[in-house]
Design an enzyme around this catalytic site. Structure first.
Site, PDB file in Angstrom:
ATOM      1  N   ASP A  54       1.255 -19.210  27.720  1.00  0.00           N
ATOM      2  CA  ASP A  54      -0.071 -18.782  28.188  1.00  0.00           C
ATOM      3  C   ASP A  54       0.145 -17.769  29.309  1.00  0.00           C
ATOM      4  O   ASP A  54       1.253 -17.650  29.821  1.00  0.00           O
ATOM      5  CB  ASP A  54      -0.904 -19.976  28.675  1.00  0.00           C
TER       6      ASP A  54
ATOM      7  N   CYS B  86     -13.044 -20.616  19.163  1.00  0.00           N
ATOM      8  CA  CYS B  86     -14.182 -21.539  19.267  1.00  0.00           C
ATOM      9  C   CYS B  86     -15.467 -20.720  19.318  1.00  0.00           C
ATOM     10  O   CYS B  86     -16.423 -21.076  19.989  1.00  0.00           O
ATOM     11  CB  CYS B  86     -14.049 -22.476  20.452  1.00  0.00           C
TER      12      CYS B  86
ATOM     13  N   ALA C  81      -1.051 -19.059  22.718  1.00  0.00           N
ATOM     14  CA  ALA C  81      -2.057 -19.131  23.793  1.00  0.00           C
ATOM     15  C   ALA C  81      -2.401 -20.615  23.948  1.00  0.00           C
ATOM     16  O   ALA C  81      -3.376 -21.104  23.399  1.00  0.00           O
ATOM     17  CB  ALA C  81      -3.284 -18.310  23.416  1.00  0.00           C
ATOM     18  N   ALA C  82      -1.574 -21.331  24.709  1.00  0.00           N
ATOM     19  CA  ALA C  82      -1.501 -22.792  24.555  1.00  0.00           C
ATOM     20  C   ALA C  82      -2.284 -23.623  25.569  1.00  0.00           C
ATOM     21  O   ALA C  82      -2.576 -24.792  25.305  1.00  0.00           O
ATOM     22  CB  ALA C  82      -0.042 -23.214  24.618  1.00  0.00           C
ATOM     23  N   ALA C  83      -2.585 -23.063  26.729  1.00  0.00           N
ATOM     24  CA  ALA C  83      -3.147 -23.892  27.797  1.00  0.00           C
ATOM     25  C   ALA C  83      -4.620 -24.240  27.535  1.00  0.00           C
ATOM     26  O   ALA C  83      -5.345 -23.410  26.990  1.00  0.00           O
ATOM     27  CB  ALA C  83      -3.028 -23.147  29.124  1.00  0.00           C
ATOM     28  N   PRO C  84      -5.034 -25.476  27.851  1.00  0.00           N
ATOM     29  CA  PRO C  84      -4.340 -26.528  28.606  1.00  0.00           C
ATOM     30  C   PRO C  84      -3.527 -27.497  27.744  1.00  0.00           C
ATOM     31  O   PRO C  84      -3.102 -28.542  28.243  1.00  0.00           O
ATOM     32  CB  PRO C  84      -5.499 -27.274  29.274  1.00  0.00           C
ATOM     33  N   GLY C  85      -3.313 -27.181  26.471  1.00  0.00           N
ATOM     34  CA  GLY C  85      -2.338 -27.968  25.718  1.00  0.00           C
ATOM     35  C   GLY C  85      -2.886 -29.009  24.757  1.00  0.00           C
ATOM     36  O   GLY C  85      -2.132 -29.858  24.278  1.00  0.00           O
ATOM     37  N   SER C  86      -4.192 -28.952  24.442  1.00  0.00           N
ATOM     38  CA  SER C  86      -4.738 -29.936  23.492  1.00  0.00           C
ATOM     39  C   SER C  86      -3.954 -29.872  22.184  1.00  0.00           C
ATOM     40  O   SER C  86      -3.532 -30.896  21.637  1.00  0.00           O
ATOM     41  CB  SER C  86      -6.203 -29.640  23.161  1.00  0.00           C
TER      42      SER C  86
HETATM   43  C1  LIG Z   1      -8.832 -20.975  23.625  1.00  0.00           C
HETATM   44  S1  LIG Z   1      -7.769 -21.018  24.970  1.00  0.00           S
HETATM   45  C2  LIG Z   1      -6.406 -21.950  24.350  1.00  0.00           C
HETATM   46  C3  LIG Z   1      -6.679 -23.425  24.230  1.00  0.00           C
HETATM   47  C4  LIG Z   1      -5.433 -24.219  23.859  1.00  0.00           C
HETATM   48  N1  LIG Z   1      -4.835 -23.719  22.643  1.00  0.00           N
HETATM   49  C5  LIG Z   1      -5.741 -25.688  23.686  1.00  0.00           C
HETATM   50  O1  LIG Z   1      -5.959 -26.138  22.551  1.00  0.00           O
HETATM   51  O2  LIG Z   1      -5.737 -26.396  24.690  1.00  0.00           O
HETATM   52  C6  LIG Z   1      -7.102 -19.407  24.979  1.00  0.00           C
HETATM   53  C7  LIG Z   1      -5.973 -19.205  25.975  1.00  0.00           C
HETATM   54  O3  LIG Z   1      -5.477 -17.866  25.817  1.00  0.00           O
HETATM   55  C8  LIG Z   1      -4.892 -17.492  27.030  1.00  0.00           C
HETATM   56  N2  LIG Z   1      -4.647 -16.036  26.981  1.00  0.00           N
HETATM   57  C9  LIG Z   1      -5.507 -15.016  27.226  1.00  0.00           C
HETATM   58  N3  LIG Z   1      -4.889 -13.831  27.069  1.00  0.00           N
HETATM   59  C10 LIG Z   1      -3.609 -14.089  26.705  1.00  0.00           C
HETATM   60  C11 LIG Z   1      -2.474 -13.286  26.419  1.00  0.00           C
HETATM   61  N4  LIG Z   1      -2.538 -11.967  26.462  1.00  0.00           N
HETATM   62  N5  LIG Z   1      -1.311 -13.909  26.081  1.00  0.00           N
HETATM   63  C12 LIG Z   1      -1.248 -15.263  26.035  1.00  0.00           C
HETATM   64  N6  LIG Z   1      -2.286 -16.074  26.305  1.00  0.00           N
HETATM   65  C13 LIG Z   1      -3.451 -15.499  26.644  1.00  0.00           C
HETATM   66  C14 LIG Z   1      -5.937 -17.956  28.048  1.00  0.00           C
HETATM   67  O4  LIG Z   1      -5.377 -18.081  29.323  1.00  0.00           O
HETATM   68  C15 LIG Z   1      -6.367 -19.299  27.440  1.00  0.00           C
HETATM   69  O5  LIG Z   1      -5.680 -20.366  28.030  1.00  0.00           O
END
Ligand SMILES: C[S@@+](CC[C@H](N)C(=O)[O-])C[C@H]1O[C@@H](n2cnc3c(N)ncnc32)[C@H](O)[C@@H]1O
Length: 275
Positions: free
Chosen positions: A142, A240, A118-123
């Protein structure tokens, strides 16, 4: 503002009261504080010393983090830290310090196969790319198209060349990529109570029904991520938010559903750990 909105949301207020007890007031006041911004130096492009000099020549004051040599607090900013030419060139990433910790714990090595489910926005994807010295492969996945755009911009800006971006439900990885990765990061979608100091939006919508939906996703992702690991592989699950429902309970779920899970302790010098 955060204080007021949390007090209005009775479900959230009662949960925090149960969690923090006598320290609730301290937590509520913390949500009103403005945290110092922090930046992570992109060591694929520049050294921390060179970057510090370039930014300080423009009037910024930087202070090295005590637990991570490649990151600085921005003590003073004459203008927004995200608006320098160095930022545009991908010399650094503006990132909360707590967000820098999961990759440090996962500790991906050069030439490994890594999944960021679950990578976006990629930090964290871009942080791991620099830890791996741009070698090996990171699959950065993502489901949200707008967030994927930001992920792809950040990967490009930071010059992370070992990243493949995918857009699929993370749950599917467990079937498609069984036993394939040395390390997997599950930085799960969560109710984000830990970000209340940044925005009090969460205090407006937080409720058990919404959290129930999130925990179902978290449980699906953690199982899929575990199934993707090679035997002996390592996974980090991070959120978080602070409540056990979205953290310890999700880990317990994994332990109940899969054999062979070993929970490891970690220690990062300079960070106070909760025992
Ligand atoms: C906490 S954020 C990730 C932040 C990211 N790791 C960073 O450090 O920039 C959680 C992410 O999970 C994604 N997400 C939600 N449901 C998901 C799913 N079923 N499969 C993959 N990603 C999912 C969301 O779109 C969101 O971008």
């Amino acid at each position: 503002m955060g204080y007021e909105w949390i007090s209005r949301n009775k479900e959230l207020y009662n949960l925090l009261k149960e969690y923090y007890q006598d320290e609730l007031e301290k937590f509520l006041l913390w949500t009103e504080e403005k945290l110092k911004p922090a930046i992570r130096v992109n060591t694929l492009k520049i050294t921390p010393e060179e970057l510090k000099e370039r930014l300080e020549n423009q009037g910024f004051t930087l202070k090295r983090l005590n637990f991570y040599n490649e990151a600085f607090y921005v003590e003073y900013a004459p203008f927004e830290i995200g608006k320098t030419i160095e930022h545009y060139l991908g010399y650094y990433y503006v990132q909360n310090i707590s967000s820098m910790i999961p990759p440090l714990v996962l500790n991906p090595q050069p030439h490994e196969m890594v999944l960021d489910i679950a990578a976006a926005p990629g930090s964290k994807t871009t942080q791991m790319a620099q830890m791996m010295r741009n070698t090996g492969v990171i699959i950065a996945n993502d489901v949200a198209v707008d967030r994927i755009k930001a992920l792809s911009n950040n990967v490009d800006r930071m010059g992370a060349l070992n990243v493949i971006i995918t857009m699929v439900e993370g749950f599917k990885f467990g079937f498609w990529f069984k036993n394939s990765f040395d390390r997997v990061l599950v930085d799960a979608p969560c109710s984000a109570i830990g970000t209340l100091h940044k925005s009090y939006e969460v205090a407006k919508w937080w409720g058990y029904e919404k959290v129930g939906k999130l925990t179902r996703t978290q449980k699906g992702l953690i199982l899929a991520a575990f199934d993707c690991l090679k035997p002996g592989g390592t996974m980090v699950y991070s959120t978080c938010t602070i409540t056990p429902e979205e953290n310890e309970a999700v880990i317990n779920f994994l332990i109940e559903k899969r054999e062979g899970v070993i929970i490891e302790e970690f220690d990062i010098q300079g960070i106070k750990m909760r025992k």
